[in-house]
Scaffold this motif. Structure first.
Motif, PDB file in Angstrom:
ATOM      1  N   GLU A   1       1.045  -1.178   0.002  1.00  0.00           N
ATOM      2  CA  GLU A   1       0.042  -0.076  -0.063  1.00  0.00           C
ATOM      3  C   GLU A   1       0.869   1.227  -0.096  1.00  0.00           C
ATOM      4  OE1 GLU A   1      -2.898  -0.462   3.148  1.00  0.00           O
ATOM      5  OE2 GLU A   1      -3.925  -2.041   1.860  1.00  0.00           O
TER       6      GLU A   1
ATOM      7  N   THR B   1     -11.265 -12.961  -3.498  1.00  0.00           N
ATOM      8  CA  THR B   1     -11.107 -13.071  -5.134  1.00  0.00           C
ATOM      9  C   THR B   1     -10.203 -11.936  -5.749  1.00  0.00           C
ATOM     10  OG1 THR B   1     -12.946 -11.618  -5.488  1.00  0.00           O
ATOM     11  CG2 THR B   1     -13.410 -14.122  -5.200  1.00  0.00           C
ATOM     12  N   PRO B   2      -9.672 -12.231  -6.624  1.00  0.00           N
ATOM     13  CA  PRO B   2      -8.600 -10.821  -7.134  1.00  0.00           C
ATOM     14  C   PRO B   2      -9.519  -9.817  -7.446  1.00  0.00           C
ATOM     15  CG  PRO B   2      -8.235 -13.362  -8.147  1.00  0.00           C
ATOM     16  CD  PRO B   2      -9.418 -13.320  -7.381  1.00  0.00           C
TER      17      PRO B   2
END
Ligand code: THU
Length: 165
Positions: free
Chosen positions: A75, A115-116
């Motif tokens: 991040e 999930t991607p």
């Protein structure tokens, strides 16, 4: 004060549990290979730099030579500049000379199945035929669910489109 000390610390200063739960065989992948992907993704997850969301993610991509490339999410204080674990793992595959993704293991914190994201689905699409890429979701408790990329990204746009002008 939204930064947790744990999330800001580098890996060497965290308490690591390196044992992986048991993994099942999935499609053409043996239980042993799924286990290796799970271990690699969970280990990568320990490197996650996610001080803002605190949502630690690790991914592992299996390439056409049977090699495994791992990545974590990274991040950034300028939030949109952060990148996902899958993207990081794909970068490592490309740098190692891999050009086909056969499977990708994604590990989140649970309990919800990870999930991607849409952007990562498209990035994976570049290096796989959608029916041939296995996407596997897991968490520290083990494998939870799996799909083909075709199921997650139907009717996708890919490199072939640019060749058929
Ligand atoms: N994230 C991933 O790395 N992969 C996913 O599949 C879902 C989301 C990251 C992005 C961000 O750092 C954090 O998880 C919360 O969205």
């Amino acid at each position: 004060d939204t930064l947790s000390l744990h999330d800001a610390l580098p890996i060497c200063e965290r308490t690591l549990s390196m044992s992986s739960p048991m993994a099942p065989a999935i499609g053409p992948l043996s239980a042993e290979l799924v286990q290796q992907l799970l271990s690699a993704a969970l280990a990568a997850r320990q490197h996650s730099y996610a001080p803002y969301s605190k949502y630690l993610v690790g991914a592992a991509v299996l390439d056409e030579l049977g090699r495994i490339h791992a990545g974590c999410n990274i991040e950034n204080a300028a939030y949109p500049q952060g990148w996902c674990a899958e993207t990081n793992a794909l970068g490592h595959m490309i740098m190692a000379g891999g050009r086909v993704a056969r499977a990708v293991m994604v590990t989140g914190p649970g309990p919800d199945i990870i999930t991607p994201c849409g952007g990562c689905r498209q990035k994976l699409r570049e290096f796989a035929k959608p029916q041939e890429l296995l996407v596997i979701a897991a968490d520290p408790g083990g494998v939870r669910q799996h799909w083909s990329l075709e199921q997650l990204l139907p009717a996708s746009f890919g490199p072939e489109h640019l060749k058929n002008l």
